[in-house]
Design a protein around this motif. Sequence first.
Motif, short mmCIF file in Angstrom:
data_model
loop_
_atom_site.label_atom_id
_atom_site.label_comp_id
_atom_site.label_asym_id
_atom_site.label_seq_id
_atom_site.Cartn_x
_atom_site.Cartn_y
_atom_site.Cartn_z
N LEU B 283 0.83 -1.21 0.00
CA LEU B 283 0.00 0.00 0.00
C LEU B 283 0.86 1.26 0.00
CD1 LEU B 283 -2.71 -1.26 2.49
CD2 LEU B 283 -3.20 -0.36 0.21
N ARG B 284 2.06 1.14 0.54
CA ARG B 284 3.00 2.27 0.50
C ARG B 284 3.74 2.32 -0.84
NH1 ARG B 284 8.21 3.72 0.73
NH2 ARG B 284 8.87 1.54 0.63
N TYR B 285 4.24 1.16 -1.25
CA TYR B 285 5.20 1.08 -2.35
C TYR B 285 4.52 1.18 -3.71
CZ TYR B 285 9.22 -0.95 -4.87
OH TYR B 285 10.27 -1.18 -5.71
N GLU B 286 3.37 0.51 -3.85
CA GLU B 286 2.61 0.55 -5.11
C GLU B 286 1.13 0.73 -4.79
OE1 GLU B 286 3.51 0.55 -8.21
OE2 GLU B 286 5.28 -0.71 -8.56
N PRO B 287 0.75 1.89 -4.27
CA PRO B 287 -0.64 2.03 -3.80
C PRO B 287 -1.65 1.95 -4.95
CG PRO B 287 0.47 4.15 -3.81
CD PRO B 287 1.52 3.13 -4.12
N PRO B 288 -2.75 1.25 -4.72
CA PRO B 288 -3.78 1.11 -5.77
C PRO B 288 -4.39 2.45 -6.15
CG PRO B 288 -4.20 -0.40 -3.94
CD PRO B 288 -3.09 0.51 -3.52
N VAL B 289 -4.51 3.37 -5.19
CA VAL B 289 -4.98 4.73 -5.52
C VAL B 289 -3.75 5.62 -5.49
CG1 VAL B 289 -6.49 6.63 -4.87
CG2 VAL B 289 -7.23 4.27 -4.45
N GLN B 290 -3.34 6.08 -6.66
CA GLN B 290 -2.07 6.82 -6.77
C GLN B 290 -2.22 8.28 -6.39
OE1 GLN B 290 1.20 5.82 -8.88
NE2 GLN B 290 0.68 4.09 -7.59
N LEU B 291 -3.35 8.85 -6.72
CA LEU B 291 -3.51 10.27 -6.45
C LEU B 291 -4.98 10.60 -6.27
CD1 LEU B 291 -4.46 11.72 -9.42
CD2 LEU B 291 -2.13 11.07 -9.95
N LEU B 292 -5.24 11.70 -5.56
CA LEU B 292 -6.61 12.17 -5.33
C LEU B 292 -6.77 13.51 -6.02
CD1 LEU B 292 -6.92 11.36 -1.51
CD2 LEU B 292 -7.80 10.03 -3.43
N PRO B 293 -7.57 13.54 -7.09
CA PRO B 293 -7.64 14.76 -7.91
C PRO B 293 -8.74 15.73 -7.52
CG PRO B 293 -8.69 12.94 -9.05
CD PRO B 293 -8.32 12.42 -7.67
N GLY B 321 4.02 10.80 -2.00
CA GLY B 321 4.24 10.97 -0.57
C GLY B 321 4.76 9.69 0.07
N ASN B 322 4.28 8.57 -0.44
CA ASN B 322 4.70 7.28 0.10
C ASN B 322 6.17 6.97 -0.18
OD1 ASN B 322 2.26 6.64 1.19
ND2 ASN B 322 1.62 5.24 -0.43
N ARG B 323 6.76 7.70 -1.11
CA ARG B 323 8.19 7.47 -1.44
C ARG B 323 9.04 8.66 -0.99
NH1 ARG B 323 9.46 3.48 -5.56
NH2 ARG B 323 7.62 2.16 -5.79
N GLY B 345 -1.64 5.28 1.71
CA GLY B 345 -2.39 4.45 0.76
C GLY B 345 -3.90 4.53 0.93
N PHE B 346 -4.36 4.70 2.15
CA PHE B 346 -5.79 4.80 2.39
C PHE B 346 -6.21 6.23 2.72
CE2 PHE B 346 -5.64 0.13 3.73
CZ PHE B 346 -6.27 -0.31 2.57
N ARG B 360 -7.80 -4.62 3.30
CA ARG B 360 -6.67 -5.25 3.99
C ARG B 360 -6.89 -6.76 4.10
NH1 ARG B 360 -6.17 -0.27 7.69
NH2 ARG B 360 -4.06 0.41 7.15
N LEU B 361 -8.10 -7.13 4.54
CA LEU B 361 -8.38 -8.54 4.73
C LEU B 361 -8.31 -9.30 3.41
CD1 LEU B 361 -9.29 -10.58 6.92
CD2 LEU B 361 -11.65 -10.11 6.23
#
Lengths: 455, 407
Positions: B283-293, B321-323, B345-346, B360-361
């Motif tokens: 979730l940090r390294y390759e987050p499914p949601v990359q950006l919030l526009p 931000g995660n990197r 990530g969330f 997560r689950l």
Amino acid sequence: MSDDLKSGRIVIVGASLAGLRAAETLRDEGFVGQLTMVGEERLPPYDRPPLSKQVLLGRVRAEETRLPRRREVDAQWKLGVRATGVDPIDQCVVLANGEELPFDRLLIATGTRARPWPKAEEAALEGVFTLRTAEDAAALAERLDAGPRRVLVIGAGFTGSEIASACRERGLAVTVAERGPAPLIGALGGAFGAFAAKLQLAHGVDLRCGVTVTALNGRDGRLTGAEFSDGSRIEADIAVVALGAVRNTEWLADSGLAAGPRGLACDAGCRAFNMYGIVTDNVFVAGDVARFPHPLFEYQLLSLEHWGNAVAQAEVAAHNMVNPGPQRRPHLSVPAFWSSQFGLNIKSVGVPTFSDHVVIAQGSVEERRLVAVYGYRGRITAAVSVNRAKWLEHYQRLIETAAPFPPEWDGVEPPVSRTPVPSDVPDPKVLSHGPTVALTGHLPDRRLTLKHWGG
Amino acid sequence: MAAADTLFRRITDYANRADPYPLYAELREHGVARQDDGSYLVGTYHEIAELFHDPRVSSDRRNRTVPDDSGEAPGIPVAFIGRDDPEHERLRNMAMRPFGPPHAAERVDSMHGEIAQIAGELIDGLRGRDRIDLVEDFAYPLPVTVICRLLGVPREDEPRFHVWAEAVIAGFDPTPDSDPAERQRTAMQARSAMGEYLGELAESRRGKQSEDMLAAFVNDPGPSGGFTRPELMATSVLLLIAGHETTVNLITNSVLTLLRHPEALELLRDKPELMPRAVEEVLRYEPPVQLLPQRTALTDIEIAGVTIPKGAPLILVLASGNRDPRRFQEPDRFDPTRPDNQHLGFGSGVHSCFGAPLARLEGQIALTALIHRLDGPRLLQDPPEYRRSPVLRGPRHLPLAISGVRD
């Protein structure tokens, strides 16, 4: 030198939240020496916030609030035994059973205990409780299960208010007696207290402010009711004394340390002062028992009773115990605490009592969702949210940067009025319960008290 | 170096989809970067975290200087993700009532067995094959089946709502291209159609005994009175789309990352207890949601020395931000044992991901099943072909060779 600090003997007196987190941090930071934990209670470290909430509601049993362990601490545990003194010359802690624990460095994390009802005979009546330990909570929850006809809560600070809330949620009749003009004013001031009073009344609490309890009555050793200073009386099967906390410092009376009723004073690095105000280099202090200077609040010594402070301060103290001077860190975290009562989440950052005015920055009092911002001489010093805790990080930043008060921007949920009102912080002397945040340094408009042990 | 004011064009350029990270590094160098269309791009951790909790930042596009009504569609209002408190809170609380604490605290946990069974059956179906497409064969059908059961949507209707979901996602794709108006029109129609479909489905449950969330929405409205029909439609569309179009990327990004880091894969095989941390690291390294526009400044906001003017669009690049090396040590290293991993990530603040516990689950169960049952998985295409969206970023297909399926 650094290697020396990673070994040797460390004693931690106090085996609750601060003591445990300090022990874990010591090991995380590479301390390989001998570690001894002393705790007066028999139970291994447990969490106290649920005791006045979920435990009283019967949702969680008191025995089930054990603190999660972050890691193994490999310590020698001495539980169920009280420390009675520190010998500063021989460098050892003396226990009630006569045992002596020599140390190279000592951490004092003895916290607080509930202030007892001052009349011992009345306090001994069956049905009179205080609430600080898991044992207290278990006994009180059991009595609430039995369905008392009325519960009297003495003191409307956070603990008293949470107890009253739990009782109302259980459908029990509750009377709350508060010496001050409103609930929560010790920590949040009178303006907020007015809100808290309305909240309690709306939830069916028989709230009596501006009165003191003059007598707890009993028959055959059992509580039957109480009398108030306004001449009124009630019948009650249970009375919970919620008059704040007493700091556990008496055992340090002969230690030569700067210990007193307001706690044990220390520097920003958690090193305790001795009675001459000289900093020691091997005695550290953390948690509710500590009084520490904070630059955001004019370097006055703060005494806090906050979960988050106990954790943060314990981590700093432990770090500084095993690292040499240049690597030591100050304890600078902004005070924060939360409460849940009467269906609301109340959270505070900063020091609301360090204020002259307060203003609603977001939300609405009527709808019970808001952020109130406190200011002192034109800068923001605290913020308190009701059901809006997720914005508080922003306000914490404003506190840390001494942002101007009142805030003048419009954000999400703009308030109806932007006019600050006096925050109406009372002199702690008028309170029947202690404030959970206290400034204990010198202010020109506050009188200082001199206290002498044993005299 | 190209100008910072075209960074967003380059980030959204499909050619950079497989590896946007060098662009994010460039973004962090520039701090808060004004774009040539007047929007502001933020890619540093602390500034993003600050803006998440800043009450001067709105999630409602109606507050933009240049009014932006994307997301509006006839008969169906914007869902709570695009509204501010108190409206956002009212709608979100009603949606949470059958999904999480305090009223349904056990809901997500109680799905553990069911999710594991669905994952197991999908893997059983791979027996006898030596090539699979992880997306089509596993990462897509798993969360779709889960969200269908949770909401109470017939699984066999998937071909219908998949088309709608794709169109809706294309609608909020912020890529400046030839015909955004046409894309938005199609997206609106798809939202309306999907809303009608889900609204009717919920209505059909009225008064009937059923455990699913659509039934709960109509039968147990709670003290606030429950959703109006349009609100219910908007909320259901959001939950159905967000419930699977993101988790598919989480699972696929996880597998891709682990196959690129065999030592991490080995570690997880040996120490399955590390799985929760490994999912956080993905979730940090390759987050499914990359950006919030969709954030907007409600007033002039000064941050990192830049004043973002009132009404300007704010784009928070979570994946950047995660990197951020000012927050994470060795940020470009994938480390499933990473301590202190408070990633973005969330999101965070009042709009923090509604479905995070379920995601997560699902991620943990899916990865555990794949790691222990797929024999000798190998990437056949690296980088794989990506989906179009720069927002919900993930591979469209992930072809793998496998030597077999274990029991």
